[in-house]
Design an enzyme around this catalytic site. Structure first.
Site, short mmCIF file in Angstrom:
data_model
loop_
_atom_site.label_atom_id
_atom_site.label_comp_id
_atom_site.label_asym_id
_atom_site.label_seq_id
_atom_site.Cartn_x
_atom_site.Cartn_y
_atom_site.Cartn_z
N ASP A 94 0.80 -1.23 0.00
CA ASP A 94 0.00 0.00 0.00
C ASP A 94 0.83 1.28 0.00
OD1 ASP A 94 0.98 -0.38 2.55
OD2 ASP A 94 -0.79 0.43 3.54
N GLU A 95 2.12 1.19 -0.31
CA GLU A 95 2.96 2.39 -0.23
C GLU A 95 4.13 2.28 -1.20
OE1 GLU A 95 4.86 5.11 3.36
OE2 GLU A 95 4.43 2.99 3.69
#
Length: 353
Positions: free
Chosen positions: A94-95
Site C-alpha cells: 500500500d505504499e
C-alpha cells in the site's frame, strides 16, 4: 493508501462502510493488521492485540484478511504509477516512492502529478490515497501522513528546514517509540531541538543513527528511489491461540513455518545462509537466536534442521506465544549494487501473517 486493508474490506462490503472495523485480530490471540479510520478514533491501531482493540472500541467489527484481494488492487495501483514513471520503489502493498523529476507525462509539477495519480486511483479502484511531495524520500514520507486521509502535502525546497524544525520528534520517520523516549530525556521534543545538537553528541547517544538524525533534520537525505529493491530476508511467524510449553509442540509448529518459508523461497527463487529463530514468551519478552552456515539452503528439511538446533540451544525461560523463522544472508546480496555514497543499505521488511 489510506487504511488500505480496512478500506478494501469496506469497498467490497457496503455494510461495513462508515463503521469501525479491524482486519484480523478476531481470534482470542489475534493481532490487528489494519483499522478503519472510524476505529482509529477510538485508539485502535495496527499491531495491537484484538482483545485490547475490543476494549477500546466495544462495537469494533473484526474482518478476516484477504491478501489475494489486496495484492490484486495493489498491482492495479502500481500500474497507474508506471504510467507516470519507471522509477517506482514499492515499500509494501500500500505504499511506494515515485521519482517524477523526469516523467512520462512531461508534467513539470510533482504536486499536480500526485493529484492526478490520486484521482486516477479513486476512479480505477474506488479507494482513497494520500501523497507527500518534496525534495527527497524522507521529507516526502513525512508529508504523506500530514493530510491523511485523502489528502496531500507539498513541502517546497525553501520550506523544508522550517517544516522539519516545527515537527514533533515522534513524527520523524525512523524515530520509534523507544528512540522518542530517549530523545525526550535528552530534551529533544521537536526538529528544532534535534537540530541544536551536534553530530558528535548524536553519534555518542544514538550510535550509527546519530549522523542520520543530524542530516535528515537539515533536509539532507541522499537515498535514491530504487525500482529494484533487493530482498534482504524472508520469513514467517505464528502467534498461538494458547501458550505452549512442550518442545514437541514447538517443533510441530516450526515444521509448518519452515514449510511456508520453503514455498516463499521457491516463489522468489532465492536461498540463504543465516537462519534466525524468533521466540516471544508469554510475558511478551522477545528472544532471537541465529546461526550462519557455509552454504545456501532453501528446503524445509534444512531450514528446520537449523531451527531445531537453535531451539535446543538453551532452555525456554517461559511458555511461548509466538515462534518465527527467517532466512537472511540471501544469494540476492551479490546482485545488489550499492551507491558509492552509501556504505550501508537499510531495507525494512515485514513478515506476512
Amino acid at each position: 493508501m489510506d487504511a488500505f486493508y480496512a478500506s478494501v474490506e469496506q469497498l467490497d462490503n457496503p455494510d461495513l462502510r462508515g463503521k469501525a472495523i479491524a482486519v484480523g485480530g478476531g481470534s482470542k490471540r489475534g493481532v490487528v493488521s489494519a483499522a478503519s479510520y472510524e476505529a482509529r478514533k477510538f485508539g485502535v491501531r495496527s499491531a495491537m492485540s484484538g482483545s485490547i482493540a475490543k476494549k477500546l472500541c466495544p462495537h469494533l467489527i473484526f474482518v478476516k484478511s484477504n491478501f489475494d484481494r489486496y495484492r490484486e488492487l495493489s498491482q492495479r495501483i502500481r500500474r497507474i504509477f508506471f504510467e507516470y514513471t519507471d522509477l517506482v520503489e514499492p515499500l509494501s502493498l500500500d505504499e511506494a516512492y515515485l521519482d517524477v523529476t523526469e516523467n512520462k507525462k512531461g508534467n513539470p509539477s510533482a504536486t499536480l502529478i500526485a493529484k492526478e495519480i490520486r484521482a486516477k486511483i479513486k476512479e480505477k479502484t474506488g479507494l482513497n490515497a494520500s501523497a507527500g511531495i518534496s525534495i527527497n524520500k524522507f521529507v516526502a514520507k513525512i508529508a504523506s501522513d500530514y493530510n491523511k486521509p485523502n489528502g496531500q502535502k507539498t513541502v517546497m525546497p525553501d520550506e523544508v528546514e522550517e517544516f522539519l524544525e516545527n515537527l514533533e520528534i515522534r513524527k520523524f520517520h525512523g524515530v520509534g517509540k523507544v528512540t522518542a523516549e530517549k530523545m525526550y530525556q535528552l530534551g529533544i521534543f521537536t526538529g528544532k531541538d534535534l537540530k541544536a545538537k551536534s553530530e558528535e553528541f548524536l553519534a555518542e547517544k544514538f550510535g550509527k543513527s546519530g549522523p542520520y538524525y543530524y542530516n535528515v533534520v537539515r533536509g539532507i537525505h541522499l537515498s535514491e528511489v530504487k525500482p529494484n529493491r533487493i530482498r534482504k530476508s524472508l520469513g514467517a511467524e505464528r502467534t498461538f491461540s494458547e501458550n505452549i510449553t512442550s518442545e514437541i509442540f514447538m517443533l510441530e509448529r516450526l515444521e509448518h513455518i519452515a514449510e511456508e518459508i520453503e514455498r516463499r523461497l521457491a516463489k522468489s527463487k532465492v536461498a540463504g545462509k543465516t537462519v534466525t529463530l524468533k521466540i516471544k514468551y508469554s510475558d511478551f519478552t522477545l528472544q532471537t537466536r541465529s546461526k550462519t552456515i557455509s552454504y545456501y539452503i532453501s528446503t524445509k528439511e534444512l531450514i528446520l534442521e537449523v531451527a531445531k538446533e537453535l531451539l535446543y540451544q538453551e532452555r525456554m525461560k517461559d511458555s511461548v506465544r509466538l515462534l518465527g523463522i527467517s532466512l537472511s544472508n540471501l544469494n540476492t546480496d551479490k546482485k545488489e549494487k550499492i551507491d558509492e555514497n552509501e556504505k550501508e543499505v537499510y531495507v525494512q521488511l515485514k513478515f506476512e501473517f
